[in-house]
Design an enzyme around this catalytic site. Structure first.
Site, mmCIF file in Angstrom:
data_model
loop_
_atom_site.group_PDB
_atom_site.id
_atom_site.type_symbol
_atom_site.label_atom_id
_atom_site.label_comp_id
_atom_site.label_asym_id
_atom_site.label_seq_id
_atom_site.Cartn_x
_atom_site.Cartn_y
_atom_site.Cartn_z
ATOM 1 N N ASP A 90 -2.942 7.908 22.296
ATOM 2 C CA ASP A 90 -4.253 7.771 22.379
ATOM 3 C C ASP A 90 -5.041 8.070 23.634
ATOM 4 O O ASP A 90 -4.010 7.708 24.767
ATOM 5 C CB ASP A 90 -5.161 6.469 21.716
ATOM 6 N N ASP A 132 -10.155 0.501 19.238
ATOM 7 C CA ASP A 132 -10.114 0.476 20.718
ATOM 8 C C ASP A 132 -11.376 0.432 21.478
ATOM 9 O O ASP A 132 -12.511 0.531 20.953
ATOM 10 C CB ASP A 132 -9.241 1.848 21.219
ATOM 11 N N ARG A 167 -3.104 -0.369 16.950
ATOM 12 C CA ARG A 167 -4.363 -0.954 16.778
ATOM 13 C C ARG A 167 -4.454 -1.813 15.274
ATOM 14 O O ARG A 167 -5.459 -2.503 15.322
ATOM 15 C CB ARG A 167 -5.181 0.278 16.797
#
Length: 263
Positions: free
Chosen positions: A38, A80, A165
């Site tokens: 990411d 996030d 996550r």
């Protein structure tokens, strides 16, 4: 220019940004990568050059290790800092119950998983409801390193396809403030060096090797199966004095090349 670069991706760059940078530096060479990070995440990215792009699936299947700092008592729509944050005030106990072994998890809606032929995150960004199916992953290590108020650090070792996550969100409540990939199979971020190209044979050292000579090596180089008494179904790396010939899998009494490097 056939091999693998170990890149320590900085925060704010996409995996595609890193590939584009390498592609500009090595014009005319095919470039890819083995496992997206990411944009907010940092750490190890395997960038593949030339014929190493053919081994992408073998590298992507390797287990991973991560370090993450979690914000507790809040949730994020993306898992996030880039998502919509909701402060709940609910935090997991200290120490929290951290699952290991086989774990069922639902990947985030903001992920690169394809739903109906389209990336889930594209649907989510349009405001569409995204139903990402659960999956079973394997977590071999999940430890809390420290906890200070509403923040905690964790180290996680897991199978390919695991979403850190989701592991943090499932602690109820938390999301990843920082995420760093420290290891992919035998490759360590401490060894990252954008100037050092790891050759095919070294990059595939985690596969069992079968050394061939003469006509058997020549046949394997042309994709012809060769007899071998190696144990297991593979995959195997076939080599000769000149290096990697092919990745092969067992078909009856033969090792049949499925990814070749000589043509």
């Amino acid at each position: 220019m056939d091999g693998v670069l170990l890149i320590d991706k900085p925060a704010g760059k996409t995996s595609h940004d890193v590939v584009a940078m390498v592609r500009r530096a090595h014009r005319g060479v095919k470039v890819g990568h083995a496992g997206t990070l990411d944009p907010f995440a940092t750490g190890l990215l395997l960038v593949l050059l030339g014929r190493a792009t053919r081994i992408q699936r073998y590298l992507m299947a390797l287990p991973k290790e991560y370090e993450t700092v979690a914000q507790l008592g809040a949730t994020s729509t993306t898992g996030d800092p880039e998502g919509e944050i909701t402060h709940t005030g609910r935090v997991p106990p200290d120490p929290p119950e951290l699952p290991t072994g086989e774990v069922r998890q639902r990947p985030p809606a903001y992920s690169a998983i394809k739903i109906g032929g389209e990336r889930a995150y594209k649907k989510a960004r349009r405001g569409e409801e995204v139903d990402v199916p659960e999956r079973v992953v394997h977590v071999s290590r999940f430890e809390q390193r420290w906890r200070e108020g509403d923040r905690a650090a964790f180290v996680i070792a897991c199978s390919s396809g695991t979403y850190v996550r989701s592991l943090i969100a499932d602690l109820h409540d938390g999301y990843c403030l920082e995420l760093r990939r420290t290891r992919i199979g035998p490759f360590d971020v401490a060894d990252a060096d954008p100037e050092r190209l790891i050759g095919l044979q070294e990059a595939l050292a985690f596969l069992p090797h079968v050394a061939l000579e003469g006509e058997r090596a020549k046949a394997a180089g042309h994709g012809v199966g060769v007899e071998c008494d190696a144990d297991g179904d593979g995959p195997f790396l076939l080599t000769d004095a000149d290096g990697a010939i092919a990745i092969a899998e067992r078909q009856g009494d033969l090792l049949k090349p499925v990814v070749g490097f000589r043509a």
